[in-house]
Design an enzyme around this catalytic site. Structure first.
Site, PDB file in Angstrom:
ATOM      1  N   LYS A 207      48.313  27.818  38.528  1.00  0.00           N
ATOM      2  CA  LYS A 207      47.698  27.487  39.823  1.00  0.00           C
ATOM      3  C   LYS A 207      48.676  26.774  40.747  1.00  0.00           C
ATOM      4  CE  LYS A 207      43.167  28.475  38.854  1.00  0.00           C
ATOM      5  NZ  LYS A 207      41.781  28.458  39.169  1.00  0.00           N
TER       6      LYS A 207
ATOM      7  N   LYS B 297      44.627  37.869  34.335  1.00  0.00           N
ATOM      8  CA  LYS B 297      43.210  37.836  33.986  1.00  0.00           C
ATOM      9  C   LYS B 297      42.384  37.981  35.252  1.00  0.00           C
ATOM     10  CE  LYS B 297      41.286  33.240  34.435  1.00  0.00           C
ATOM     11  NZ  LYS B 297      40.080  33.575  35.183  1.00  0.00           N
TER      12      LYS B 297
ATOM     13  N   LYS C   8      38.427  34.662  40.183  1.00  0.00           N
ATOM     14  CA  LYS C   8      37.816  34.569  41.506  1.00  0.00           C
ATOM     15  C   LYS C   8      38.896  34.406  42.560  1.00  0.00           C
ATOM     16  CE  LYS C   8      34.123  31.736  39.891  1.00  0.00           C
ATOM     17  NZ  LYS C   8      34.927  30.569  39.500  1.00  0.00           N
TER      18      LYS C   8
HETATM   19  P1  ATP Z   1      39.265  30.608  39.490  1.00  0.00           P
HETATM   20  O1  ATP Z   1      40.153  31.774  39.747  1.00  0.00           O
HETATM   21  O2  ATP Z   1      38.822  29.889  40.717  1.00  0.00           O
HETATM   22  O3  ATP Z   1      39.776  29.674  38.400  1.00  0.00           O
HETATM   23  P2  ATP Z   1      37.679  31.969  37.507  1.00  0.00           P
HETATM   24  O4  ATP Z   1      37.354  33.374  37.742  1.00  0.00           O
HETATM   25  O5  ATP Z   1      38.765  31.647  36.553  1.00  0.00           O
HETATM   26  O6  ATP Z   1      37.898  31.248  38.917  1.00  0.00           O
HETATM   27  P3  ATP Z   1      36.123  29.744  36.531  1.00  0.00           P
HETATM   28  O7  ATP Z   1      35.008  29.169  37.362  1.00  0.00           O
HETATM   29  O8  ATP Z   1      37.419  29.029  36.506  1.00  0.00           O
HETATM   30  O9  ATP Z   1      36.333  31.250  37.003  1.00  0.00           O
HETATM   31  O10 ATP Z   1      35.604  29.925  35.033  1.00  0.00           O
HETATM   32  C1  ATP Z   1      34.227  30.062  34.692  1.00  0.00           C
HETATM   33  C2  ATP Z   1      34.106  30.570  33.261  1.00  0.00           C
HETATM   34  O11 ATP Z   1      34.463  31.960  33.209  1.00  0.00           O
HETATM   35  C3  ATP Z   1      35.022  29.859  32.266  1.00  0.00           C
HETATM   36  O12 ATP Z   1      34.311  29.685  31.043  1.00  0.00           O
HETATM   37  C4  ATP Z   1      36.156  30.827  32.057  1.00  0.00           C
HETATM   38  O13 ATP Z   1      36.763  30.685  30.789  1.00  0.00           O
HETATM   39  C5  ATP Z   1      35.440  32.163  32.186  1.00  0.00           C
HETATM   40  N1  ATP Z   1      36.352  33.218  32.660  1.00  0.00           N
HETATM   41  C6  ATP Z   1      36.989  33.246  33.844  1.00  0.00           C
HETATM   42  N2  ATP Z   1      37.716  34.358  33.975  1.00  0.00           N
HETATM   43  C7  ATP Z   1      37.551  35.061  32.831  1.00  0.00           C
HETATM   44  C8  ATP Z   1      38.055  36.312  32.353  1.00  0.00           C
HETATM   45  N3  ATP Z   1      38.868  37.040  33.112  1.00  0.00           N
HETATM   46  N4  ATP Z   1      37.675  36.741  31.134  1.00  0.00           N
HETATM   47  C9  ATP Z   1      36.832  35.997  30.361  1.00  0.00           C
HETATM   48  N5  ATP Z   1      36.323  34.810  30.761  1.00  0.00           N
HETATM   49  C10 ATP Z   1      36.667  34.344  31.975  1.00  0.00           C
HETATM   50 MG    MG Z   2      39.414  29.642  36.304  1.00  0.00          MG
END
Ligand code: ATP
Ligand code: MG
Length: 325
Positions: free
Chosen positions: A112, A192, A195
């Site tokens: 990040k 991965k 968001k």
């Molecule tokens: P950001 O990019 O803002 O970090 P994010 O998509 O990673 O957003 P988070 O809110 O950080 O989402 O994570 C919410 C939950 O979703 C956490 O438990 C995280 O481990 C899970 N998660 C996020 N992305 C993935 C993915 N690509 N595959 C499996 N689990 C995920």
């Molecule tokens: Mg995340």
């Protein structure tokens, strides 16, 4: 007594199928077996640049999508992190039990801070300490997360052990819990699904969007031509099939891929149909909640009330054992 479960999601953008397959679906499956608390972690989302005017809406949206995905407010506690100020109070205390050297190794911080070079702030660095506070504040024993959070959770366990060693047994050591799809890659296949990276398939995508987003998505690189066989386990589309398709369709995709009996487009078309079919009820429930803003407001208020009560109880104990009286 049911075990306490805690997990959270950031209001940092559009909830996607990676969040759903890696985390939210696990949460829904745990509703009746555990005493579940789920949180929209707005304080965590502040660690990267965001538009303050849009934040209230993003918090509500994130909550509603989670409710639509199956987090029934009658069967769990849902709340917004900043509504319970004890999270930040415990964070400070846990700061004093958190080894600096380990924080510096966190891969999410490294990723990040590369993504947001213009604002590498201390909150981004201490993000895992706030996460440890979220979990320990409710004496949570099980934390269902995606694989990207493994390192943070291990760190929370270490903080927990350090606190208990220094001040006496206060918190249970939380354990992670994963789904079959621990880590879904983005449509580009390189990072991965996130968001904050433009590589996701929204959980609330319209029916026709699924195929248009999948059409150009990365597959097993060995399948250059239609006639080249592939390895399903190396393909992100196969991972998505594991999340959305029947055993029969998964077997069809695996066999067809290995023998080049089907092309990637066939495989994606079948997947798009299955995604649309499994997510239709989520879209329906979302519409229902979107039409009931007062109800959503009540859920947030009641969650904050309940969690403040639990959190204050823990904090009284923490203040006592740490000598802050
Ligand atoms: P950001 O990019 O803002 O970090 P994010 O998509 O990673 O957003 P988070 O809110 O950080 O989402 O994570 C919410 C939950 O979703 C956490 O438990 C995280 O481990 C899970 N998660 C996020 N992305 C993935 C993915 N690509 N595959 C499996 N689990 C995920
Ligand atoms: Mg995340």
């Amino acid at each position: 007594m049911k075990k306490r479960v805690f997990s959270g999601i950031q209001p940092s953008g559009i909830v996607h199928i990676g969040n759903y397959l890696g985390a939210i679906r696990n949460w829904v499956d745990m509703l009746d077996k555990y005493d579940c608390i789920f949180c929209v972690v707005d304080l965590h989302a502040m660690t990267v640049p965001y538009e303050p005017k849009e934040m209230p809406n993003c918090i509500r949206e994130t909550l509603m999508v989670n409710m639509a995905a199956g987090l029934d407010p009658e069967r769990c506690t849902l709340f917004v992190q900043s509504h319970v100020p004890q999270h930040t109070e415990l964070t400070w205390i846990l700061n004093t039990c958190a080894p600096f050297g380990d924080l510096a190794r966190m891969t999410q911080f490294k990723e990040k801070s590369r993504q947001h070079r213009e604002n590498v702030n201390c909150g981004l660095f201490t993000y895992p300490i706030l996460m440890a506070a979220d979990i320990l504040l409710y004496k949570s024993e099980v934390v269902p997360v995606g694989e990207d959070q493994t390192q943070h959770l291990e760190f929370a366990r270490e903080i927990c052990r350090n606190f208990n060693a220094r001040f006496g047994e206060t918190f249970p050591e939380p354990q992670p819990k994963y789904t079959r799809v621990r880590r879904l890659m983005g449509v580009g296949g390189k990072a991965k699904m996130s968001k904050s990276l433009n590589n996701y398939i929204p959980l609330l995508a319209e029916p026709e969007e699924f195929f248009s987003l999948l059409r150009t998505a990365a597959t097993d690189p060995a399948r250059v031509r239609r006639s080249d066989p592939g390895t399903p386990e190396k393909c992100n589309i196969h991972t998505m099939h594991l999340g959305f398709s029947s055993q029969e369709d998964i077997a069809w995709c695996e066999e067809g891929c290995r023998t080049a009996g089907i092309g990637c487009v066939d495989c994606k078309k079948r997947l798009a149909g299955n995604m649309d079919h499994s997510l239709a009820p989520v879209r329906e429930r979302y519409k229902k909640y979107a039409d009931q803003p007062d109800y959503v407001e009540d859920v947030m208020r009641e969650g904050a009330r309940q969690c403040t009560e639990w959190a204050e109880k823990t904090m009284q104990e923490v203040r006592e054992v740490t000598g802050l009286r």
